[in-house]
Enzyme design. Structure first.
Site, PDB file in Angstrom:
ATOM      1  N   ASP A   1     -44.962  38.453  29.782  1.00 28.14           N
ATOM      2  CA  ASP A   1     -45.123  37.046  29.473  1.00 28.14           C
ATOM      3  C   ASP A   1     -46.581  36.851  29.054  1.00 28.14           C
ATOM      4  O   ASP A   1     -47.458  37.638  29.424  1.00 28.14           O
ATOM      5  CB  ASP A   1     -44.775  36.168  30.679  1.00 28.14           C
ATOM      6  CG  ASP A   1     -44.353  34.767  30.262  1.00 28.14           C
ATOM      7  OD1 ASP A   1     -44.693  34.356  29.127  1.00 28.14           O
ATOM      8  OD2 ASP A   1     -43.694  34.070  31.052  1.00 28.14           O
ATOM      9  N   TRP A   2     -46.837  35.805  28.299  1.00 30.46           N
ATOM     10  CA  TRP A   2     -48.142  35.623  27.676  1.00 30.46           C
ATOM     11  C   TRP A   2     -49.222  35.432  28.745  1.00 30.46           C
ATOM     12  O   TRP A   2     -49.178  34.479  29.513  1.00 30.46           O
ATOM     13  CB  TRP A   2     -48.073  34.443  26.735  1.00 30.46           C
ATOM     14  CG  TRP A   2     -47.643  34.783  25.330  1.00 30.46           C
ATOM     15  CD1 TRP A   2     -48.297  34.411  24.190  1.00 30.46           C
ATOM     16  CD2 TRP A   2     -46.494  35.528  24.892  1.00 30.46           C
ATOM     17  NE1 TRP A   2     -47.623  34.901  23.079  1.00 30.46           N
ATOM     18  CE2 TRP A   2     -46.523  35.592  23.475  1.00 30.46           C
ATOM     19  CE3 TRP A   2     -45.455  36.189  25.553  1.00 30.46           C
ATOM     20  CZ2 TRP A   2     -45.556  36.248  22.711  1.00 30.46           C
ATOM     21  CZ3 TRP A   2     -44.487  36.856  24.802  1.00 30.46           C
ATOM     22  CH2 TRP A   2     -44.542  36.877  23.401  1.00 30.46           C
TER      23      TRP A   2
END
Length: 712
Positions: free
Chosen positions: A238-239
């Site tokens: 995930d970012w």
């Protein structure tokens, strides 16, 4: 996973030709939504996009401010909770197909969807991006969705692995949960996504499990995902979900993405080059990542001249979004057959509620998109009724306290003068409401904090409807006792103050670009509602297991002390009556269940059980019913839920038509995860096969005896 040997040799040849710097460029973001390619070898960058409700608008590599061009408008799809409300596997495939078709049409390689985390609490901010409180329903909808996406030469990125069930402290919270609950509840759909859906990529969650970030977790990513489940696709963070180069590299992470623009400074960028050069990370570890990435590229035909081109904003895609929206609408209550409304008998109709005139597509965090159009409930009703019926609209409620009395008075005045009244309320997830929510959290004025919204980045503070909508509904019911109450949310909300008095209640969600059309069709009977609740709606928050047995949202740690008793499993086992039960949903016709038969065939390594029954439409209009099969283990060495969903079929019937419904079960449907043996276990004994229209409306029952024990 199946290995496509025809390109394995090609992958090895490419790896031999790559420099270390070129390999590193392929394993981290070189833009907010892309990696770096290797032009001299014909390797293109991997281009990604959010999200589950449509392909997100186009961003520059180094800015979160969109380009703002006119070429990235797309079809707006019903949210995952709405999709799950259809209980229709064919529609799940169609939604996935539309998403994949539009992602490919926009030139994307990976679409960051679907979200399949379990809805653990009504307060979860991203519940609308997920599907259900039940793992079986989730997996049965997720698998065809994944296949639909990937048929378009686009990879899914199934998220968020694992136990990402809250937004509060999501970047650091450590989830404390039993292995049994992980296996029976939280892992089940992810395992099916890999083994049955053949998902090409998986996104790790921000949170920790077993005291370690998911992105750094070798037990999660290597032992379970790759070794046990056989996943040979790409794992994407995930970012900003990675916190250490070596830990993430050796845990099985393949691509690091982040929210910042310093791409060369990502953990998998220059720091990884230094780690390899100093011997901290072996280059063979990087090669494994490149194998996974190239394998994905071959699977989606990135090296082929015949790759599918996709299409977006096509008429066919918009038709499918309407089809899904129609079946996602749930009729919770319909006393005295208030619905459907009779168009010819209504000359004036009052539509009350700000949600009737709100567009949701541009909000919600990473679920936001740039919709080609969005038909609101108000617009849908006006389009449906035309010029012969006067539609009067009033907001009814507002976040502005100074205006609340005025807008309520306007609504009541309009309602008094109308032949019919429709209230449209619920939650929102616009950017403006997110700002109001943030301001309310910082405010010292308690009354301003009723701003609950559905959005990434925050959980709700309680189950209440914001802006004192309950009071508006009560006043409208005084004026017109047949007021139709429509609640539009991505999560359960508190309906206890009006549920007894309102005769007609509709539950809907963020139903995409044609949501208003579908709602109008249901209200006036052009479409017979067939949606069923994918979650339990409790009487009050304290009845929810995450809140009365477990913790939500916790602090540094959050304890899932409710264990496997999530959603209806808790309500049925502990005799807690919900307001509306999991699986509930009414129709404008009636159905009769009869003639249940159960055939048992015990094999050496499996159990085949055929459940059949007759379903009859006993009413006067055609309609669809979801036949639900639950099981009950009468005696077990461990505590098990009173009922567990193990099968369902959605059946369409004409008036007076009868069909035989067949649902097959196997050993997996009767087993539990045995923590002492670290294995699934089916214990011999008596089981009840329970068939009904919802988890609290069991209509047929048959008992069976299984003679053999199984461990697998």
């Amino acid at each position: 996973m199946k290995k496509e040997n025809n390109f394995d040799n090609k992958i090895e040849e490419i790896i031999k030709c790559l420099t270390l710097e070129e390999k590193i460029g392929m394993i981290h973001g070189a833009g907010l939504f892309r990696t770096e390619g290797v032009k001299r070898l014909g390797i293109k960058p991997l281009k990604m996009s959010d999200g589950p409700m449509g392909v997100r608008n186009e961003f520059p590599d180094n800015s979160w401010v969109p380009y703002g061009y006119s070429d990235d408008y797309v079809s707006y799809l019903p949210c995952n909770t709405a999709l799950a409300s259809t209980w229709n596997r064919e529609l799940a495939y169609k939604e996935g197909y539309v998403l994949g078709n539009e992602a490919r049409g926009r030139g994307k390689d990976i679409i960051l969807a679907p979200g399949i985390n379990i809805i653990r609490s009504p307060l979860g901010g991203r519940n609308f991006e997920y599907m259900s409180e039940d793992p079986y329903l989730t997996k049965e909808m997720a698998v065809p969705y994944i296949k639909g996406v990937q048929e378009n030469d686009v990879a899914v990125c199934v998220k968020h692995f694992a136990v990402n069930n809250q937004e509060t402290e999501r970047l650091n919270v450590d989830v404390v949960v039993s292995d049994r609950a992980l296996r029976e509840i939280y892992f089940l759909a992810f395992e099916a996504a890999v083994k049955e859906g053949n998902a090409y990529s998986i996104m790790t969650a921000y949170n920790k499990i077993w005291d370690q970030y998911c992105a750094h977790n070798p037990k999660l990513l290597q032992e379970i995902l790759r070794d046990e489940w056989g996943f040979d696709g790409v794992v994407i963070s995930d970012w900003s979900g990675i916190h250490d180069t070596k830990e993430a590299a050796e845990a099985g992470m393949d691509i690091e993405m982040s929210v910042t623009y310093n791409f060369d400074e990502y953990f998998f960028a220059n720091p990884m080059i230094h780690a390899v050069e100093k011997g901290i990370v072996k280059e063979e570890v990087i090669d494994d990542k490149i194998r996974n990435i190239l394998r994905l590229m071959y699977r989606i035909n990135m090296f082929s001249e015949n790759r599918k081109k996709g299409a977006y904003n096509s008429y066919e895609n918009r038709e499918k979004t309407l089809e899904i929206a129609r079946e996602s609408i749930i009729l919770l209550k319909n006393e005295e057959n208030v619905l459907p409304l009779k168009e010819k008998e209504i000359k004036t109709i009052a539509v009350i509620g700000e949600n009737a005139d709100i567009r949701h597509s541009a909000g919600g965090g990473s679920a936001e998109i740039k919709a080609l159009y969005e038909i609101t409930p108000l617009l849908g009703l006006k389009m449906k009724l035309g010029g012969n019926t006067e539609v009067k609209y009033a907001k009814g409620y507002t976040h502005n306290e100074e205006e609340r009395e005025e807008v309520l008075k306007e609504a009541i005045d309009i309602a008094k003068k109308s032949d019919a009244v429709i209230f449209v309320g619920g939650l929102k997830h616009t950017k403006e409401d997110f700002e109001l929510y943030q301001n309310a959290l910082e405010s010292t004025k308690k009354e301003e904090q009723l701003i609950n919204i559905d959005s990434e980045g925050n959980d709700k503070t309680d189950m209440s409807l914001p802006y004192k909508q309950d009071e508006v509904i009560k006043e409208l019911l005084k004026v017109n006792e047949n007021t139709v109450v429509v609640i539009s949310t991505g999560s359960p909300v508190d309906m206890s103050s009006f549920a007894d008095n309102a005769k007609a209640i509709i539950q809907t969600s963020y139903n995409g670009m044609e949501g208003g059309t579908a709602l109008a069709e249901v209200i006036f009977g052009d479409v017979n509602p067939s949606g069923k609740l994918p979650v339990t709606i409790p009487v009050k928050l304290e009845d929810s297991p995450a809140h009365c047995l477990g913790e939500f949202p916790g602090k540094e740690k959050v304890r899932y002390d409710e264990d496997i008793f999530v959603g209806y499993r808790y309500f049925s086992t502990y005799d807690v009556e919900p307001l509306f039960a999991f699986g509930h949903g009414l129709s404008y016709t009636t159905f009769k269940y009869n003639d249940l038969k159960v055939e048992v065939n015990e094999l050496e390594d499996d159990v085949n059980i055929k459940v059949s029954l007759k379903l009859t439409n006993t009413g006067e209009v055609s309609g669809s019913e979801v036949v639900q099969v639950y099981i009950n283990d009468e005696k077990s060495s461990v505590k098990r839920p009173n009922i567990e969903l193990k099968g369902f079929e959605k059946i369409h019937l004409e008036p007076k038509e009868t069909k035989i419904v067949n649902i097959n079960l196997n050993k997996n449907d009767f087993a539990f995860y045995n923590e002492d043996k670290n294995a699934w276990t089916l214990e011999s004994g008596k089981f009840n096969i329970l068939v009904g229209s919802s988890s609290d409306n069991i209509l047929l029952k048959e008992s069976i005896n299984l003679e053999k024990d199984y461990k697998f």
